[in-house]
Design a protein around this motif. Structure first.
Motif, PDB file in Angstrom:
ATOM      1  N   LYS A 160       0.849  -1.185   0.000  1.00 23.79           N
ATOM      2  CA  LYS A 160       0.000   0.000   0.000  1.00 23.79           C
ATOM      3  C   LYS A 160       0.887   1.238   0.000  1.00 23.79           C
ATOM      4  CE  LYS A 160      -3.868   2.228   2.353  1.00 23.79           C
ATOM      5  NZ  LYS A 160      -4.813   2.187   3.500  1.00 23.79           N
ATOM      6  N   ILE A 161       0.691   2.102  -0.976  1.00 25.33           N
ATOM      7  CA  ILE A 161       1.507   3.307  -1.105  1.00 25.33           C
ATOM      8  C   ILE A 161       0.869   4.421  -0.277  1.00 25.33           C
ATOM      9  CG2 ILE A 161       2.624   4.889  -2.704  1.00 25.33           C
ATOM     10  CD1 ILE A 161       3.385   1.939  -3.087  1.00 25.33           C
ATOM     11  N   GLU A 162       1.593   4.884   0.731  1.00 28.39           N
ATOM     12  CA  GLU A 162       1.046   5.874   1.643  1.00 28.39           C
ATOM     13  C   GLU A 162       1.201   7.307   1.138  1.00 28.39           C
ATOM     14  OE1 GLU A 162      -0.652   4.989   4.096  1.00 28.39           O
ATOM     15  OE2 GLU A 162      -0.107   2.879   4.431  1.00 28.39           O
ATOM     16  N   ASN A 163       2.242   7.559   0.356  1.00 30.04           N
ATOM     17  CA  ASN A 163       2.572   8.942  -0.022  1.00 30.04           C
ATOM     18  C   ASN A 163       2.311   9.216  -1.495  1.00 30.04           C
ATOM     19  OD1 ASN A 163       4.582   7.203  -0.787  1.00 30.04           O
ATOM     20  ND2 ASN A 163       6.248   8.660  -0.483  1.00 30.04           N
ATOM     21  N   ILE A 164       1.128   8.817  -1.985  1.00 29.39           N
ATOM     22  CA  ILE A 164       0.805   9.001  -3.400  1.00 29.39           C
ATOM     23  C   ILE A 164       0.841  10.474  -3.790  1.00 29.39           C
ATOM     24  CG2 ILE A 164      -0.993   8.753  -5.149  1.00 29.39           C
ATOM     25  CD1 ILE A 164      -1.834   6.177  -3.907  1.00 29.39           C
ATOM     26  N   SER A 165       0.372  11.348  -2.903  1.00 29.91           N
ATOM     27  CA  SER A 165       0.332  12.775  -3.238  1.00 29.91           C
ATOM     28  C   SER A 165       1.732  13.329  -3.472  1.00 29.91           C
ATOM     29  CB  SER A 165      -0.362  13.556  -2.125  1.00 29.91           C
ATOM     30  OG  SER A 165       0.337  13.428  -0.899  1.00 29.91           O
ATOM     31  N   VAL A 166       2.711  12.856  -2.716  1.00 31.84           N
ATOM     32  CA  VAL A 166       4.095  13.304  -2.895  1.00 31.84           C
ATOM     33  C   VAL A 166       4.625  12.841  -4.244  1.00 31.84           C
ATOM     34  CG1 VAL A 166       6.450  13.137  -2.013  1.00 31.84           C
ATOM     35  CG2 VAL A 166       4.532  13.312  -0.419  1.00 31.84           C
ATOM     36  N   ILE A 167       4.324  11.593  -4.584  1.00 36.96           N
ATOM     37  CA  ILE A 167       4.754  11.044  -5.874  1.00 36.96           C
ATOM     38  C   ILE A 167       4.073  11.795  -7.011  1.00 36.96           C
ATOM     39  CG2 ILE A 167       4.689   9.000  -7.353  1.00 36.96           C
ATOM     40  CD1 ILE A 167       4.829   7.329  -4.768  1.00 36.96           C
ATOM     41  N   SER A 168       2.785  12.083  -6.845  1.00 33.21           N
ATOM     42  CA  SER A 168       2.026  12.809  -7.859  1.00 33.21           C
ATOM     43  C   SER A 168       2.644  14.183  -8.114  1.00 33.21           C
ATOM     44  CB  SER A 168       0.575  12.962  -7.419  1.00 33.21           C
ATOM     45  OG  SER A 168      -0.174  13.682  -8.370  1.00 33.21           O
TER      46      SER A 168
END
Length: 339
Positions: free
Chosen positions: A316-324
């Motif tokens: 489960k990817i917790e930091n999707i917003s950072v990657i986005s």
């Protein structure tokens, strides 16, 4: 309403009340009988090339059900280079050559029809799609082939980045049928306003077909090997211990005719035989698949295979917003379109 009632009843499964104990015992018994009857009808109605061999395989590997989805890749190419896609760093000649140039190869039309025919003879009438790590609608044969599969009782469930459909109203109209399912990528929508406009656009384009949306940089990011994003994310080794059920849900056939065990086995590491040379039942209900399923569906099973030891698709990817934000701000690694 019906789902709520089912959920409420199921919540009583472990009740100590005698009524519920008897209820679930009978329910499970009749469900098992019904399932066996349906499977028996499926098996007996199948018309494989070698019926006796088919019956032997189905009995021997009775735990392996018919695949739920058939994926036949029409061609190898894609018009995008997305940072979350395994195409990104592929230099093997499967997706890109050693220089990073897009590989463009089509599966021969007669081979596509042959696979559909063989699946139909086995009684398959489930979902079918025509992509893998490629954009299926780049292939001008698409509608002709889909109509052929439809005539065999199969149902369309396609994934697309939407670029071809956006510029081809006639193709959209031809696909806009009740029962068809299209999952469209919202790859260029970073704000809620952009997202809202995109969703509204596609809902106006399709009135009958069921449409859903793929938003890897918002909510459904998978950590895929060979992708750019795979290198950024801190890995959780607990994901390596989780069971894997990828070998059960779909018969995945790439443009070369290789039957791939799972979505991560792009190089056919498990070495399943080619569908151009082997019958589908020999590949699907094989000893090799049964052994892989038995191992991989257990905790820690992935550690037994080199290709699985660094597979974090269940993480489960917790930091999707950072990657986005990183993708959005760096155009060199964005979901860029090619020509």
């Amino acid at each position: 309403m019906l789902q709520k009632i089912k959920h409420k009843i199921e919540s009583k499964r472990f009740s100590k009340n005698t009524f519920w104990k008897i209820f679930f015992s009978l329910k499970d018994f009749f469900w098992s009988i019904g399932y066996l009857l349906l499977k028996s009808v499926e098996i007996l109605n199948a018309k494989p090339k070698n019926k006796l061999r088919y019956l032997f395989l189905r009995v021997r590997h009775y735990k392996i059900p018919m695949w739920r989805k058939l994926q036949i890749e029409l061609q190898s190419s894609c018009n995008r280079d997305c940072s979350w896609c395994p195409r990104y760093n592929d230099r093997t000649g499967i997706r890109k050559d050693s220089n990073g140039k897009n590989v463009a190869v089509k599966m021969p039309t007669e081979k596509v029809y042959d696979i559909i025919d063989k699946a139909s003879k086995l009684g398959f009438k489930g979902n079918i799609s025509f992509h893998r790590l490629s954009e299926a609608f780049l292939d001008k044969r698409y509608m002709e082939i889909w109509k052929y599969a439809k005539a065999k009782g199969m149902k369309l469930a396609e994934d697309t980045n939407g670029d071809v459909l956006r510029n081809n109203i006639e193709l959209c109209s031809a696909l806009d049928e009740t029962g068809n399912k299209l999952r469209i990528g919202l790859y260029d929508s970073y704000t809620e306003e952009e997202r809202r406009k995109e969703i509204e656009f596609w809902k106006n384009r399709f009135k009958k077909a069921h449409i859903s949306f793929s938003e890897p940089l918002k909510q459904n990011l998978l950590l895929r090997k060979n992708s750019q994003i795979y290198e950024w994310v801190e890995k959780d080794n607990e994901a390596l211990n989780s069971p894997c059920f990828m070998g059960r849900n779909a018969l995945r056939i790439n443009y070369l005719g290789n039957a791939l065990y799972c979505q991560e086995d792009e190089q056919n590491t498990f070495d399943f035989e080619n569908v151009f040379e082997k019958e589908l039942e020999e590949i699907w209900w094989s000893d090799k698949r049964a052994e892989l399923n038995n191992t991989l569906e257990k905790h820690g099973g992935k550690l037994n295979f080199p290709i699985c030891r660094d597979c974090y698709t269940s993480q489960k990817i917790e930091n999707i917003s950072v990657i986005s934000d990183r993708v959005k701000n760096d155009t060199t690694i964005n979901s860029q379109k090619w020509g």
